[in-house]
Design a protein around this motif. Structure first.
Motif, PDB file in Angstrom:
ATOM      1  N   ALA A   1      -1.883   7.896  -5.021  1.00 48.82           N
ATOM      2  CA  ALA A   1      -1.817   9.119  -5.835  1.00 48.82           C
ATOM      3  C   ALA A   1      -3.186   9.536  -6.355  1.00 48.82           C
ATOM      4  O   ALA A   1      -3.408  10.715  -6.646  1.00 48.82           O
ATOM      5  CB  ALA A   1      -0.845   8.923  -6.994  1.00 48.82           C
ATOM      6  N   GLN A   2      -4.127   8.605  -6.452  1.00 49.01           N
ATOM      7  CA  GLN A   2      -5.456   8.941  -6.967  1.00 49.01           C
ATOM      8  C   GLN A   2      -6.206   9.866  -6.013  1.00 49.01           C
ATOM      9  O   GLN A   2      -7.052  10.651  -6.437  1.00 49.01           O
ATOM     10  CB  GLN A   2      -6.262   7.670  -7.239  1.00 49.01           C
ATOM     11  N   TYR A   3      -5.894   9.793  -4.724  1.00 53.72           N
ATOM     12  CA  TYR A   3      -6.541  10.691  -3.767  1.00 53.72           C
ATOM     13  C   TYR A   3      -6.279  12.156  -4.126  1.00 53.72           C
ATOM     14  O   TYR A   3      -7.122  13.015  -3.887  1.00 53.72           O
ATOM     15  CB  TYR A   3      -6.057  10.416  -2.342  1.00 53.72           C
TER      16      TYR A   3
ATOM     17  N   PRO B   1      -8.376   2.821   3.982  1.00 57.06           N
ATOM     18  CA  PRO B   1      -8.423   2.713   2.513  1.00 57.06           C
ATOM     19  C   PRO B   1      -9.836   2.865   1.947  1.00 57.06           C
ATOM     20  O   PRO B   1     -10.820   2.497   2.573  1.00 57.06           O
ATOM     21  CB  PRO B   1      -7.904   1.296   2.250  1.00 57.06           C
ATOM     22  N   ALA B   2      -9.887   3.430   0.751  1.00 59.80           N
ATOM     23  CA  ALA B   2     -11.110   3.402  -0.055  1.00 59.80           C
ATOM     24  C   ALA B   2     -10.963   2.228  -1.017  1.00 59.80           C
ATOM     25  O   ALA B   2      -9.846   1.881  -1.420  1.00 59.80           O
ATOM     26  CB  ALA B   2     -11.290   4.705  -0.813  1.00 59.80           C
ATOM     27  N   ARG B   3     -12.101   1.655  -1.375  1.00 58.85           N
ATOM     28  CA  ARG B   3     -12.075   0.454  -2.207  1.00 58.85           C
ATOM     29  C   ARG B   3     -12.990   0.607  -3.425  1.00 58.85           C
ATOM     30  O   ARG B   3     -13.837   1.486  -3.463  1.00 58.85           O
ATOM     31  CB  ARG B   3     -12.505  -0.752  -1.383  1.00 58.85           C
ATOM     32  N   LEU B   4     -12.791  -0.266  -4.370  1.00 61.22           N
ATOM     33  CA  LEU B   4     -13.583  -0.284  -5.596  1.00 61.22           C
ATOM     34  C   LEU B   4     -15.072  -0.159  -5.282  1.00 61.22           C
ATOM     35  O   LEU B   4     -15.579  -0.833  -4.391  1.00 61.22           O
ATOM     36  CB  LEU B   4     -13.314  -1.590  -6.359  1.00 61.22           C
TER      37      LEU B   4
ATOM     38  N   GLU C   1     -10.192   2.082 -12.469  1.00 62.52           N
ATOM     39  CA  GLU C   1      -8.993   2.835 -12.846  1.00 62.52           C
ATOM     40  C   GLU C   1      -8.348   3.565 -11.665  1.00 62.52           C
ATOM     41  O   GLU C   1      -7.191   3.972 -11.751  1.00 62.52           O
ATOM     42  CB  GLU C   1      -9.329   3.856 -13.940  1.00 62.52           C
ATOM     43  N   ASP C   2      -9.085   3.735 -10.562  1.00 64.55           N
ATOM     44  CA  ASP C   2      -8.566   4.419  -9.378  1.00 64.55           C
ATOM     45  C   ASP C   2      -7.810   3.491  -8.438  1.00 64.55           C
ATOM     46  O   ASP C   2      -7.202   3.954  -7.473  1.00 64.55           O
ATOM     47  CB  ASP C   2      -9.724   5.041  -8.573  1.00 64.55           C
ATOM     48  N   THR C   3      -7.884   2.182  -8.700  1.00 60.91           N
ATOM     49  CA  THR C   3      -7.391   1.207  -7.725  1.00 60.91           C
ATOM     50  C   THR C   3      -6.145   0.469  -8.197  1.00 60.91           C
ATOM     51  O   THR C   3      -5.806   0.459  -9.380  1.00 60.91           O
ATOM     52  CB  THR C   3      -8.478   0.161  -7.419  1.00 60.91           C
ATOM     53  N   ASP C   4      -5.513  -0.177  -7.226  1.00 56.50           N
ATOM     54  CA  ASP C   4      -4.409  -1.079  -7.538  1.00 56.50           C
ATOM     55  C   ASP C   4      -4.987  -2.468  -7.832  1.00 56.50           C
ATOM     56  O   ASP C   4      -6.210  -2.636  -7.878  1.00 56.50           O
ATOM     57  CB  ASP C   4      -3.387  -1.101  -6.395  1.00 56.50           C
TER      58      ASP C   4
END
Length: 147
Positions: free
Chosen positions: A33-35, A77-80, A22-25
């Motif tokens: 925006a999740q950050y 970037p952060a990832r799943l 849910e945090d990712t594209d």
């Protein structure tokens, strides 16, 4: 031991979180925006670790905090499924505002750094107001100089 409690008395405070779908594209990268939510949760837990939960401040002291300004530098970037550490360090405490430095890291690698300016507001009218003296004194003692 609860998350964050391992360093509740030391600075900077760090709050662990994980990246969920849910945090990712669609590409599995954290949506920008999740950050903001990650940063907010860490600031909330930083206060809670000091005995000042947001609801306690609102109910017992008529105080709420609102973000007034924010500077964010996205570095990587952060990832799943990434395990993240979100840090909080108080840079400046004034009677009615705070300046907080925050970072998000994954495995020690800096993903994001931010400076967040927070205003203290009266919970009823959302007008600027001073912090309760005990909270002000405690936070003032936690100030760290700019790095």
């Amino acid at each position: 031991m609860t998350p964050g409690s391992r360093n509740a008395g030391s600075l900077p405070f760090s709050w662990p979180t994980r990246v969920y779908w849910e945090d990712t594209d669609a590409g599995g990268v954290v949506y920008h925006a999740q950050y903001l939510a990650f940063l907010e949760r860490a600031r909330t837990e930083w206060l809670r670790a000091r005995g000042y939960g947001q609801e306690l401040l609102r109910v017992e002291h008529g105080l709420v905090f609102a973000v007034r300004a924010m500077r964010i530098e996205f570095r990587a970037p952060a990832r799943l499924d990434d395990a993240l550490d979100v840090s909080v360090a108080l840079r400046q405490c004034r009677h009615a505002s705070l300046v907080v430095a925050q970072e998000i890291r994954c495995g020690g690698r800096l993903l994001l750094d931010a400076e967040v300016k927070v205003a203290a507001l009266d919970a009823a009218g959302f007008r600027p107001r001073g912090l309760p003296e005990t909270l002000y004194q405690e936070l003032k003692s936690l100030e760290q100089g700019a790095q």
